[in-house]
Write a protein that holds these residues in place. Structure first.
Motif, PDB file in Angstrom:
ATOM      1  N   PRO A 137       0.803  -1.229   0.000  1.00  0.00           N
ATOM      2  CA  PRO A 137       0.000   0.000   0.000  1.00  0.00           C
ATOM      3  C   PRO A 137       0.836   1.278   0.000  1.00  0.00           C
ATOM      4  O   PRO A 137       0.330   2.332  -0.348  1.00  0.00           O
ATOM      5  CB  PRO A 137      -0.819  -0.130   1.275  1.00  0.00           C
ATOM      6  CG  PRO A 137      -0.970  -1.577   1.470  1.00  0.00           C
ATOM      7  CD  PRO A 137       0.307  -2.186   0.986  1.00  0.00           C
TER       8      PRO A 137
ATOM      9  N   LEU B 190      -7.469   2.457  -6.063  1.00  0.00           N
ATOM     10  CA  LEU B 190      -6.947   1.246  -5.453  1.00  0.00           C
ATOM     11  C   LEU B 190      -5.908   0.632  -6.370  1.00  0.00           C
ATOM     12  O   LEU B 190      -5.843   0.937  -7.549  1.00  0.00           O
ATOM     13  CB  LEU B 190      -8.094   0.274  -5.194  1.00  0.00           C
ATOM     14  CG  LEU B 190      -9.010   0.830  -4.120  1.00  0.00           C
ATOM     15  CD1 LEU B 190     -10.292   0.072  -4.081  1.00  0.00           C
ATOM     16  CD2 LEU B 190      -8.335   0.783  -2.773  1.00  0.00           C
TER      17      LEU B 190
ATOM     18  N   HIS C 279      -1.000 -10.986  -1.881  1.00  0.00           N
ATOM     19  CA  HIS C 279      -2.317 -11.295  -1.339  1.00  0.00           C
ATOM     20  C   HIS C 279      -3.198 -10.054  -1.301  1.00  0.00           C
ATOM     21  O   HIS C 279      -4.408 -10.155  -1.120  1.00  0.00           O
ATOM     22  CB  HIS C 279      -2.198 -11.926   0.049  1.00  0.00           C
ATOM     23  CG  HIS C 279      -1.510 -11.050   1.047  1.00  0.00           C
ATOM     24  ND1 HIS C 279      -2.188 -10.279   1.930  1.00  0.00           N
ATOM     25  CD2 HIS C 279      -0.205 -10.805   1.258  1.00  0.00           C
ATOM     26  CE1 HIS C 279      -1.338  -9.610   2.663  1.00  0.00           C
ATOM     27  NE2 HIS C 279      -0.122  -9.904   2.281  1.00  0.00           N
ATOM     28  N   LEU C 280      -2.586  -8.880  -1.504  1.00  0.00           N
ATOM     29  CA  LEU C 280      -3.383  -7.654  -1.555  1.00  0.00           C
ATOM     30  C   LEU C 280      -3.881  -7.364  -2.964  1.00  0.00           C
ATOM     31  O   LEU C 280      -4.612  -6.419  -3.184  1.00  0.00           O
ATOM     32  CB  LEU C 280      -2.537  -6.468  -1.078  1.00  0.00           C
ATOM     33  CG  LEU C 280      -1.979  -6.559   0.335  1.00  0.00           C
ATOM     34  CD1 LEU C 280      -1.100  -5.365   0.629  1.00  0.00           C
ATOM     35  CD2 LEU C 280      -3.100  -6.625   1.349  1.00  0.00           C
TER      36      LEU C 280
ATOM     37  N   LYS D  37     -10.934  -3.687   0.811  1.00  0.00           N
ATOM     38  CA  LYS D  37      -9.558  -3.372   0.445  1.00  0.00           C
ATOM     39  C   LYS D  37      -8.855  -2.613   1.577  1.00  0.00           C
ATOM     40  O   LYS D  37      -7.739  -2.947   1.949  1.00  0.00           O
ATOM     41  CB  LYS D  37      -9.542  -2.512  -0.827  1.00  0.00           C
ATOM     42  CG  LYS D  37      -9.550  -3.335  -2.085  1.00  0.00           C
ATOM     43  CD  LYS D  37      -8.217  -4.025  -2.278  1.00  0.00           C
ATOM     44  CE  LYS D  37      -8.394  -5.199  -3.224  1.00  0.00           C
ATOM     45  NZ  LYS D  37      -7.265  -6.115  -3.225  1.00  0.00           N
ATOM     46  N   VAL D  38      -9.550  -1.602   2.103  1.00  0.00           N
ATOM     47  CA  VAL D  38      -8.915  -0.787   3.144  1.00  0.00           C
ATOM     48  C   VAL D  38      -8.602  -1.654   4.355  1.00  0.00           C
ATOM     49  O   VAL D  38      -7.503  -1.584   4.928  1.00  0.00           O
ATOM     50  CB  VAL D  38      -9.835   0.389   3.519  1.00  0.00           C
ATOM     51  CG1 VAL D  38      -9.243   1.165   4.664  1.00  0.00           C
ATOM     52  CG2 VAL D  38     -10.057   1.290   2.330  1.00  0.00           C
TER      53      VAL D  38
ATOM     54  N   GLN E 211      -8.072  -4.801   4.374  1.00  0.00           N
ATOM     55  CA  GLN E 211      -6.975  -5.703   4.007  1.00  0.00           C
ATOM     56  C   GLN E 211      -5.616  -5.010   4.137  1.00  0.00           C
ATOM     57  O   GLN E 211      -4.669  -5.587   4.678  1.00  0.00           O
ATOM     58  CB  GLN E 211      -7.203  -6.131   2.566  1.00  0.00           C
ATOM     59  CG  GLN E 211      -6.713  -7.500   2.237  1.00  0.00           C
ATOM     60  CD  GLN E 211      -6.934  -7.814   0.777  1.00  0.00           C
ATOM     61  OE1 GLN E 211      -7.398  -6.983  -0.013  1.00  0.00           O
ATOM     62  NE2 GLN E 211      -6.589  -9.015   0.397  1.00  0.00           N
ATOM     63  N   TYR E 212      -5.530  -3.778   3.643  1.00  0.00           N
ATOM     64  CA  TYR E 212      -4.252  -3.070   3.692  1.00  0.00           C
ATOM     65  C   TYR E 212      -3.814  -2.835   5.130  1.00  0.00           C
ATOM     66  O   TYR E 212      -2.649  -3.031   5.479  1.00  0.00           O
ATOM     67  CB  TYR E 212      -4.349  -1.716   2.975  1.00  0.00           C
ATOM     68  CG  TYR E 212      -4.630  -1.795   1.490  1.00  0.00           C
ATOM     69  CD1 TYR E 212      -4.431  -2.981   0.801  1.00  0.00           C
ATOM     70  CD2 TYR E 212      -5.088  -0.700   0.779  1.00  0.00           C
ATOM     71  CE1 TYR E 212      -4.702  -3.065  -0.541  1.00  0.00           C
ATOM     72  CE2 TYR E 212      -5.350  -0.778  -0.576  1.00  0.00           C
ATOM     73  CZ  TYR E 212      -5.163  -1.972  -1.223  1.00  0.00           C
ATOM     74  OH  TYR E 212      -5.422  -2.039  -2.556  1.00  0.00           O
TER      75      TYR E 212
ATOM     76  N   HIS F 216      -2.700  -5.874   6.907  1.00  0.00           N
ATOM     77  CA  HIS F 216      -1.348  -6.210   6.468  1.00  0.00           C
ATOM     78  C   HIS F 216      -0.319  -5.484   7.316  1.00  0.00           C
ATOM     79  O   HIS F 216       0.721  -6.034   7.661  1.00  0.00           O
ATOM     80  CB  HIS F 216      -1.227  -5.829   4.997  1.00  0.00           C
ATOM     81  CG  HIS F 216       0.129  -6.037   4.408  1.00  0.00           C
ATOM     82  ND1 HIS F 216       0.646  -7.293   4.208  1.00  0.00           N
ATOM     83  CD2 HIS F 216       1.067  -5.157   3.988  1.00  0.00           C
ATOM     84  CE1 HIS F 216       1.854  -7.167   3.688  1.00  0.00           C
ATOM     85  NE2 HIS F 216       2.133  -5.901   3.546  1.00  0.00           N
TER      86      HIS F 216
END
Lengths: 361, 268
Positions: free
Chosen positions: A211, A222, A254-255, B143-144, B146-147, B150
């Motif tokens: 990210p 994204l 995995h992202l 998504k958010v 997930q990030y 992480h």
């Protein structure tokens, strides 16, 4: 890729594969080298898909960089997620012997000879390459600072990013490509260059496409929507191909969505994936309890040849010990009584069951 | 146990609490904050993005509060804090609590927020970062989450009365568990989910007698059962004792009687 003629240059830490005239260099992990057919060909880009928690892929990258420093290769380290200097500072120390070898051999010495399967008596328990080009490292110790200071290392942490126009949504990709190019130019690693002493550049990029590499500061885009990552790998490959350089990139895949992942694998030469057991159901699997995860070799490009050395459908597993990271073939343990007791009924022939049926003849 | 993982030293670096309207994380944040405020060897920084700043400041005298609510865009030219400068000024040992992450995302965008948190996480003097993510306020929720998962080292997903947490203990060990939790007068208590005992279930099931629950009779008495077993149904062959006739066959001379049963091999 240029075909080097035999013995034309003598770079420490490299070896020329006689079959297809590839210049190979070690990944630092002997078991990975043997799977790859001797080592990483110089001029290629390898991507390592990180496991969910990222730690094992980082260890593989550490081995790759440490191997370079031991061989006096030039190094370029890049990361946005952590300080690249800290990566170098915590590299494993080089040692002379395989750290776990003594314990393994003492375990495997068995006096009772195999009476039936005697042909397998002298078979090695793990694959060993007779000519190992790499070194051994001890993960529990860190490399001495003197070694690090004496080697040519370039750190890139994305500090000075200019907002110029480029094809990338995040200018950091462009900057990193420029940095690699500068380094290749400055160290005369291009194939056309003629330096007094040939050397190899190792490019290690940690957690590319995390990210931290998201498109731009204020946009809510994204990662899947941008093509930055695969374009970067494609460009880097073009750059590395034309030089005495080899790149290893870890990516937290995995992202990402599968589609963008496939494009990345397509743009790379070698792709591997680590899949940890911890935190998943496989953690409690009896036959996998000795290992920490699966090692998948997704892609192994055929370079200077028609046939890839990809081993096919063999399953590999990795094991992280205190001092050593190791990859081996997955052998399921013999099916002994403890495991098989649940289905105790012996298999029967289709037409004649053991308990006679009335209408059976 | 989640509380032991939260309190072991050295503190786990980045605690992410994922809450929603159905399971609010305010009490847990309050508990963690109180825990840190009592410690002497480091300061606690509270970044206030929601609710009334002065109320929160009065409620937490032990921590240094930074106001991001009064004048976020600096329209009123109040000299309120700017997140970047506050973070770069964190010098001594400290714990950073940010309430809440969603507002940081709104203010700085996804990349900006992620970079800020990575910066704080990479600072050596920061003992721990704690933040709450209100998941129902997110646009691209999965998504958010997930990030930031992480990035996190201890991630708690709150469900009504239960918490699913993932704790990255070290590089190699990951603990993933579902536990029950409740908050009791400012304390946060978790316990493993108790599975009901099998014997207890069996006993209770046996205690329930359908006979007592209906207004009519369901079961059979012993006498009923006996008479049922003695009943001969009309289609069944009747046992007859009267022997009226039998076939007697006398062999003829030409009869060739085969001793063997012709159907022997049929195995019927």
């Amino acid at each position: 890729m240029e075909k080097p003629s035999r013995g034309s240059f003598n770079i420490p830490g490299t070896v020329i594969n006689g079959q297809n005239a590839q210049l190979l260099t070690s990944t630092g992990i002997s078991s990975v080298d043997s799977i790859l057919g001797g080592g990483l060909p110089v001029g290629t880009v390898t991507i390592i898909e990180e496991d969910i928690y990222g730690s094992h892929a980082k260890i593989m990258l550490d081995y790759f960089l440490a191997e370079g420093i031991v061989n006096d290769h030039s190094t370029l380290v890049a990361s946005l997620d952590m300080n690249p200097y800290n990566i170098i500072k915590n590299l494993p120390a080089v040692i002379h012997n395989d750290p776990e070898e003594s314990t393994i051999s003492s375990d495997s010495i068995q006096d009772d000879k195999m009476r039936i399967a005697f042909r397998y008596q002298n078979l090695p328990t793990s694959d060993k390459d007779s000519h190992n080009i790499g070194h051994y490292f001890d993960l529990s110790k860190t490399m001495s600072l003197a070694d690090i200071e004496n080697s040519d290392i370039c750190y890139w942490n994305g500090q000075r990013i200019e907002n110029g126009t480029s094809m990338f949504a995040n200018p950091a990709y462009n900057e990193l490509l420029k940095a690699v190019k500068e380094k290749i130019k400055e160290g005369k690693f291009f194939l056309k260059d003629n330096p007094s002493k040939r050397n190899v550049l190792r490019v290690g990029i940690h957690s590319l496409g995390s990210p931290m590499w998201l498109p731009s500061r204020d946009s809510y885009h994204l990662m899947n929507e941008s093509r930055d990552l695969d374009m970067f790998i494609f460009c880097l490959r073009a750059l590395v191909r034309s030089a005495f350089a080899v790149a290893v990139i870890t990516i937290p895949t995995h992202l990402y969505h599968e589609n963008s992942l496939d494009r990345c694998i397509h743009s790379s030469d070698i792709a591997m994936r680590l899949q940890t057991f911890s935190g998943t159901e496989l953690e409690n699997n009896f036959s996998l309890s000795d290992y920490h995860g699966f090692f998948h070799l997704t892609k192994l490009a055929a370079i200077n040849s028609f046939a890839s050395k990809h081993p096919g459908s063999i399953e590999y597993v990795f094991k992280l010990r205190r001092k050593k990271f190791h990859i081996e073939k997955l052998h399921l343990p013999p099916d002994l009584q403890e495991v098989g007791s649940s289905n105790s009924t012996p298999p029967s022939i289709a037409c004649g069951s053991s308990n006679k049926h009335l209408l059976e003849f | 146990m989640l509380t032991t993982y939260l309190n072991t030293l050295p503190y786990t670096k980045f605690v992410l609490i994922e809450d929603s309207v159905t399971a609010k994380g305010g009490e847990i944040l309050e508990y963690l904050l109180k825990n840190h405020e009592n410690k002497q060897d480091y300061r606690t920084h509270l970044f206030v993005f929601e609710r009334n700043f002065n109320q929160i400041k009065n409620k937490h005298p032990g921590s240094e509060c930074h106001d991001f609510t009064s004048d976020l865009r600096n329209w009123m030219s109040l000299t309120t804090s700017d997140m970047e400068t506050v973070i770069s000024n964190l010098e001594e040992n400290c714990v950073v609590v940010i309430d809440s992450l969603v507002h940081v995302l709104y203010r700085y965008g996804l990349l900006g927020a992620y970079q800020t948190f990575t910066d704080i996480k990479n600072k050596k003097n920061v003992q721990q970062i704690i933040t709450v993510l209100h998941t129902d306020l997110l646009e691209d929720r999965d998504k958010v989450i997930q990030y930031f998962q992480h990035l996190s080292t201890l991630h708690m997903e709150l469900q009504p009365k239960r918490v699913l947490y993932t704790y990255k203990k070290s590089q190699r060990k990951i603990i993933k568990q579902l536990e029950e939790y409740y908050c009791d007068s400012g304390k946060f208590i978790t316990q493993p989910i108790k599975k009901p005992d099998k014997d207890v279930i069996r006993e209770t099931v046996e205690q329930i007698n359908p006979e007592n629950m209906s207004t009519f009779k369901i079961g059979l008495s012993e006498k009923d059962k006996e008479s049922r077993s003695n009943l001969v149904l009309p289609y069944l062959p009747k046992e007859t004792n009267s022997s009226d006739g039998k076939i007697h066959y006398a062999f003829d001379d030409i009869d060739d009687w085969d001793e063997e049963d012709p159907d022997d091999d049929l195995d019927i």
